[in-house]
Design a protein around this motif. Structure first.
Motif, PDB file in Angstrom:
ATOM      1  N   GLY A  46       6.655  30.814  17.291  1.00 51.35           N
ATOM      2  CA  GLY A  46       5.385  31.352  16.822  1.00 51.35           C
ATOM      3  C   GLY A  46       5.061  30.881  15.419  1.00 51.35           C
ATOM      4  O   GLY A  46       5.896  30.333  14.707  1.00 51.35           O
ATOM      5  N   LYS A  47       3.825  31.106  15.069  1.00 51.10           N
ATOM      6  CA  LYS A  47       3.337  30.685  13.758  1.00 51.10           C
ATOM      7  C   LYS A  47       3.109  31.910  12.887  1.00 51.10           C
ATOM      8  O   LYS A  47       2.458  32.871  13.290  1.00 51.10           O
ATOM      9  CB  LYS A  47       2.019  29.918  13.945  1.00 51.10           C
ATOM     10  CG  LYS A  47       1.311  29.530  12.657  1.00 51.10           C
ATOM     11  CD  LYS A  47      -0.042  28.911  12.967  1.00 51.10           C
ATOM     12  CE  LYS A  47      -0.890  28.724  11.743  1.00 51.10           C
ATOM     13  NZ  LYS A  47      -2.255  28.263  12.042  1.00 51.10           N
ATOM     14  N   TYR A  48       3.664  31.856  11.706  1.00 49.43           N
ATOM     15  CA  TYR A  48       3.491  32.928  10.729  1.00 49.43           C
ATOM     16  C   TYR A  48       2.720  32.369   9.544  1.00 49.43           C
ATOM     17  O   TYR A  48       2.992  31.252   9.085  1.00 49.43           O
ATOM     18  CB  TYR A  48       4.848  33.457  10.247  1.00 49.43           C
ATOM     19  CG  TYR A  48       5.663  34.111  11.339  1.00 49.43           C
ATOM     20  CD1 TYR A  48       5.626  35.484  11.515  1.00 49.43           C
ATOM     21  CD2 TYR A  48       6.458  33.345  12.191  1.00 49.43           C
ATOM     22  CE1 TYR A  48       6.364  36.090  12.525  1.00 49.43           C
ATOM     23  CE2 TYR A  48       7.205  33.939  13.198  1.00 49.43           C
ATOM     24  CZ  TYR A  48       7.153  35.313  13.355  1.00 49.43           C
ATOM     25  OH  TYR A  48       7.882  35.912  14.353  1.00 49.43           O
ATOM     26  N   VAL A  49       1.788  33.153   9.037  1.00 50.29           N
ATOM     27  CA  VAL A  49       1.070  32.768   7.824  1.00 50.29           C
ATOM     28  C   VAL A  49       1.323  33.858   6.777  1.00 50.29           C
ATOM     29  O   VAL A  49       0.940  35.019   6.970  1.00 50.29           O
ATOM     30  CB  VAL A  49      -0.435  32.601   8.074  1.00 50.29           C
ATOM     31  CG1 VAL A  49      -1.129  32.233   6.763  1.00 50.29           C
ATOM     32  CG2 VAL A  49      -0.684  31.520   9.122  1.00 50.29           C
ATOM     33  N   VAL A  50       1.988  33.457   5.707  1.00 50.08           N
ATOM     34  CA  VAL A  50       2.323  34.394   4.632  1.00 50.08           C
ATOM     35  C   VAL A  50       1.219  34.317   3.588  1.00 50.08           C
ATOM     36  O   VAL A  50       0.959  33.255   3.016  1.00 50.08           O
ATOM     37  CB  VAL A  50       3.687  34.047   4.012  1.00 50.08           C
ATOM     38  CG1 VAL A  50       4.054  35.079   2.948  1.00 50.08           C
ATOM     39  CG2 VAL A  50       4.770  33.976   5.095  1.00 50.08           C
ATOM     40  N   VAL A  51       0.565  35.453   3.357  1.00 48.65           N
ATOM     41  CA  VAL A  51      -0.650  35.470   2.534  1.00 48.65           C
ATOM     42  C   VAL A  51      -0.466  36.353   1.306  1.00 48.65           C
ATOM     43  O   VAL A  51       0.189  37.394   1.354  1.00 48.65           O
ATOM     44  CB  VAL A  51      -1.850  35.989   3.361  1.00 48.65           C
ATOM     45  CG1 VAL A  51      -3.105  36.083   2.498  1.00 48.65           C
ATOM     46  CG2 VAL A  51      -2.100  35.076   4.561  1.00 48.65           C
TER      47      VAL A  51
END
Length: 935
Positions: A3-8
């Motif tokens: 999966g793809k995680y986007v840390v913001v």
């Protein structure tokens, strides 16, 4: 994890998007296949002003955002990055609300469906972390975090933290992950998915538990270590000569300094043990007193095969001794020795109770998180000591249910007996040469013998001993504790644990004589009487407070003979009698049922046994509460002092009753000094007017033969400190509190500008601190300074001290607890200000009772008690400024009494001889600037 995680991370103009705050910077770090693949960052023109405190915090102002795109211009790119990913952030609700709000405002459908909060994950997977703030986690985990409070750096640090937490989760045993998944169902779905995906990966392959772990009753925990003593490899002869000590310590202590005071202290401690004589030792800052008593203690203990108990006041010093000084000495001495740390049993987890709570449905959020973090903690703890855990307030309430509170059921039926952490700590102590504990545990041992027997004791931080003993021997009752116990038993609106007892009792033929409906009515009655009792007590405080000039400090009222004879107290007594009648009925009901169940203990299931142990502990606590009410309110002791205490509003649910012995010298004389061969008492502040007389009388050692020694600090105070006394401040009694606070604030502003901050200001009154803080905070002259105040700024004492050290221009205001135990070396602290000489307020219940007692004995209360007590506190405060030989600073005393009163010279004589200047503040400021410029 797939999966793809986007840390913001976003920086904003305020705390709430819906209230008009807007994004000024955004950064998104893309994580795929457990690695960082890309990062997007942009300043954002918020089209609203940026507040000054945001500029100070982030370093982002109008210049940085003037030419930046508006969020609508980059919304498409942000939407594309987030679409189909899991949104990760540190405190995810904050970042999600702003990103979602800005995207929707730009006309985009919110793409954020799944979120993960690294604060939540860190709480579970890093149970021993000191803090869960990103900046501090980055320091602890040694993550790169170049510019905190800027989105690009924060997002990258959060991504690194996320990957580290992911790796930690992957290394958890399958059994632990299974339990985490089960508990995660009480949390948000993303946490459950996080742990389930890791579990799925691990269940597909064979796994063996590491050798240092063991699997027992469905829980994986660290195996307990038992250290075997080794035979000495060289002589056990104590190193008497200076050269011998230097040769022993120099190779192992970084930046070792030969200190004659430390070496002489070692010899004194060894001699007191050898001759079975007590010792009272004052060792100034920099002497190195911890090594000064540890080294001779270790030699004497191992040579004569006698245990030595080391007692400290603070938990921090206990752990410092084991983790720092003991480690050095284990490498230094030519033989092996063993140490053990032991605390009160409530510090240790009860595994039987913990196991059973894991099966409870519908736990609160705090309970669930705490259960999960304990499961992870059990993989690494060797002690089972709660002080290793970072618990929320809700977590601490849960701990009360699962701690080892002293209740006892047949350990032969407890499946966790072999794994009991408290018993393990006692076994380690029984086989140790050096036992480290605290004053509270030491006093408990003097009463009930809970520590291994030892005729030799070292008491560090001994100036706290008198108060520690009074507190431990005293009693305290508060509204919330009674309500907490009633809540454990149950109320009529809830299912009662009392009726669970009835269900277990039904398994035997005997019928309790106290029927359930009688107990049910008694619970209702006790709840009502509790409310009435504390309303009466709070009203007594309010009526006294109405005539008090100081309205806002914490209210205290000593229960004097005059108060006891009044109509108000008679109402309290009648209410207490009704309270005790209901309490007795409930106690009888619980006792009968516990007795019946205990008869059939061998037939109980593990869950029933855990419940029985919890209820046994409850009954002991319940009985103690009843005896407290009886002792605190219904009887009077001439040798004790009783008082009421509440917050400034005197609310019933914030009111408590306290009772303490007035003097503890006889107790210590009989239980400590008479029963032990040698007790060494040491601290940096034990003398007043160059004598131990006050301290010796307070603790009851004055009638025993003893060694008395003072070892002055090795620092060159004449070259390191200058004392300044402004003469243009008013006497506090000659002006109003407001006018006095204004004068203090004006002087502090001038001093702060001269020293460029780096200033610790010590108060004796919370109210004066608060008024001064408000004046400083409102002043435009300190806009460049960070202003911190205990009880006003958020955070604990250690948190405020750490924040103080992080900023160049910082001012820290503190009261009682800041006068000692704070270590701020180097240029972080260059100025110390004492606002008032630290006399205890005469209306303090214990102080007023002691002054009366001293006067009745025919002595002068001021010179015999108030003055020496204040001098010892003053010395502690002075000790905050110079912590190492390279430190340099100025010491301000704003209290005119130090030069105008007869007794003022006693304070000046109590500190090292240093340069003194006095005069109007304007005349002193150039001297301050010149002094601090000299390096």
């Amino acid at each position: 994890m797939a999966g793809k995680y986007v840390v913001v991370d976003v920086e904003t103009t305020g705390n709430s998007y819906v209230k008009g705050s807007r994004v000024i910077q955004i950064s998104a770090v893309i994580v795929e296949n457990s690695r960082i693949t890309d990062q997007y960052t942009s300043f954002v023109n918020p089209e609203v002003p940026i507040p000054s405190f945001i500029k100070d915090l982030t370093g982002i102002g109008e210049e940085e955002v003037a030419k930046a795109p508006r969020f609508g211009e980059i919304a498409g790119e942000i939407h594309s990055i987030l679409d189909g990913s899991i949104f990760v952030a540190h405190n995810v609700k904050f970042d999600r609300s702003f990103v979602a709000g800005e995207l929707e405002n730009a006309g985009f459908v919110n793409p954020i469906e799944k979120t993960l909060d690294t604060v939540e994950l860190a709480n579970i997977l890093l149970p021993e972390a000191n803090s869960y703030k990103l900046e501090e986690l980055s320091d602890q985990m040694e993550l790169e975090h170049i510019t905190p409070h800027q989105a690009d750096s924060d997002a990258l640090a959060t991504a690194e933290l996320f990957l580290m937490l992911l790796e930690k989760a992957k290394n958890l045993p399958v059994a632990t992950l299974q339990k985490l998944c089960k508990l995660s169902k009480n949390l948000n779905g993303s946490i459950l998915s996080f742990f389930e995906s890791i579990l799925k990966e691990k269940e597909g392959r064979m796994e063996s538990i590491p050798d240092e772990l063991e699997f027992y009753r469905g829980i994986v925990l660290k195996k307990k270590q038992f250290s075997d003593k080794e035979a000495p490899i060289q002589s056990l002869a104590y190193p008497k000569g200076t050269e011998d000590k230097i040769e022993l310590l120099q190779p192992l202590i970084k930046e070792f300094e030969s200190r004659n005071g430390q070496f002489e202290m070692m010899d004194t401690v060894y001699e007191s043990f050898r001759t079975n004589t007590h010792a009272v030792i004052e060792a100034g800052t920099g002497v190195g007193k911890t090594i000064g008593y540890l080294l001779p203690s270790i030699y004497f203990s191992v040579d004569l095969q006698e245990k030595i108990i080391i007692s400290t006041h603070t938990i921090q010093l206990q752990h410092q001794i084991l983790e720092k000084e003991i480690k050095v000495l284990k490498d230094a001495v030519p033989f092996s020795f063993s140490t053990a740390l032991i605390k009160g049993r409530e510090h240790y987890i009860n595994m039987l109770r913990f196991e059973q709570t894991l099966w409870e449905p519908d736990s609160s959020y705090d309970e669930t998180i705490t259960k999960m973090k304990i499961l992870v903690w059990l993989l690494q703890t060797e002690t089972g000591d709660m002080d290793e855990l970072n618990l929320s307030s809700g977590g601490k309430l849960y701990w009360k249910r699962i701690c080892n509170d002293g209740s006892f059921v047949d350990k032969g039926n407890d499946p966790w007996t072999y794994h009991d952490f408290y018993l393990h700590s006692k076994n380690l102590a029984a086989n140790a040469d050096i036992i480290v504990t605290n004053h509270s545990m030491l006093v408990a041992d003097l009463k009930h013998h809970v520590l291994p027997k030892s005729p030799y004791i070292v008491i560090d931080e001994a100036h706290h001993l008198e108060k520690s003993v009074r507190t431990k021997l005293g009693r305290m009752l508060d509204y919330n504790h009674i309500k907490f116990l009633l809540g454990k038993l149950g109320t009529t609106e809830k299912k009662k644990k009392f009726y669970i007892l009835d269900r277990y009792t039904a398994k035997v033929s005997e019928v309790p004589s106290v029927h359930s409906f009688i107990v049910d009515n008694a619970i209702d009655g006790l709840e009502s009487e509790t409310d009435d009792l504390f309303i009466l007590l709070s009203q007594m405080l309010k009526s006294t407070r109405s005539s008090n000039k100081v309205k806002n400090r914490r209210a205290k009222l000593r229960v004097s003979d005059q108060i006891r004879s009044g109509a108000g107290w008679q109402k309290v007594m009648l209410c207490a009698e009704r309270f005790l009648d209901f309490h007795k009925l409930i106690s009888q009901g619980v006792e009968e049922r516990l007795a019946l169940i205990n008869k059939n203990q061998s037939s109980l299931s593990t869950a029933e046994l855990a419940f029985l142990e919890e209820m046994t502990g409850f009954h002991e606590e319940w009985s103690e509460m009843g005896s407290q009410v009886k002792h605190l309110l219904s009887t009077k002791g001439n040798s004790e002092v009783t008082w009421l205490e509440s917050d400034h509003q005197c609310m019933a649910n914030r009111t408590s009753v306290h009772r303490q012995p007035l003097n503890i010298n006889q107790f210590l004389s009989e239980r400590l000094f008479k029963e032990h061969k040698s007790v060494v008492l040491t601290s940096a502040s034990l003398t007043a007017n160059n004598t131990f007389k006050f301290f010796n009388e307070e603790i009851g050692i004055n009638s025993f033969e003893r060694i008395e020694k003072r070892y002055d600090s090795p620092f060159s105070y004449e070259e390191q400190v200058k004392l300044l006394i402004p003469t243009d401040l008013p006497e506090i009694n000659s002006v109003s509190m407001e006018e006095y606070a204004e004068s203090i604030a004006c002087h502090l502003i001038a001093v702060a500008n001269a020293t460029e901050g780096r200033m610790l200001v010590l108060f004796t009154s919370h109210e004066m601190l608060r008024k001064t803080y408000e004046l400083l905070d409102d002043s435009n002259e300190l806009s460049d300074f960070i202003l911190l105040a205990h009880g006003v700024s958020s955070g604990s004492r250690s948190r405020l001290v750490k924040s103080f050290q992080q900023f160049q221009k910082a001012i820290l205001l503190g009261t009682s607890s800041f006068w000692e135990g704070i270590d701020i070396p180097g240029e972080n602290l260059s100025c110390l200000v004492v606002v008032r000489l630290p006399f205890s307020p005469i209306d303090d219940p214990v102080t007023s009772a002691k002054l009366e007692s001293v006067q009745k004995s025919g002595r002068n209360p001021f010179s015999a008690f108030s003055l020496p007590e204040a001098i010892i506190q003053f010395k502690q405060g002075f000790g905050r400024l110079i912590r190492q030989k390279t430190d340099r600073g100025v010491f301000f005393v704003f209290d005119q009494r130090i030069i105008t009163s007869v007794y003022g010279k006693a304070f000046l004589r109590s500190i090292p001889s240093i340069k003194v200047e006095k005069g109007p503040l304007d005349d002193l400021i150039p001297s301050v600037e010149n002094w601090l410029r000299k390096k």
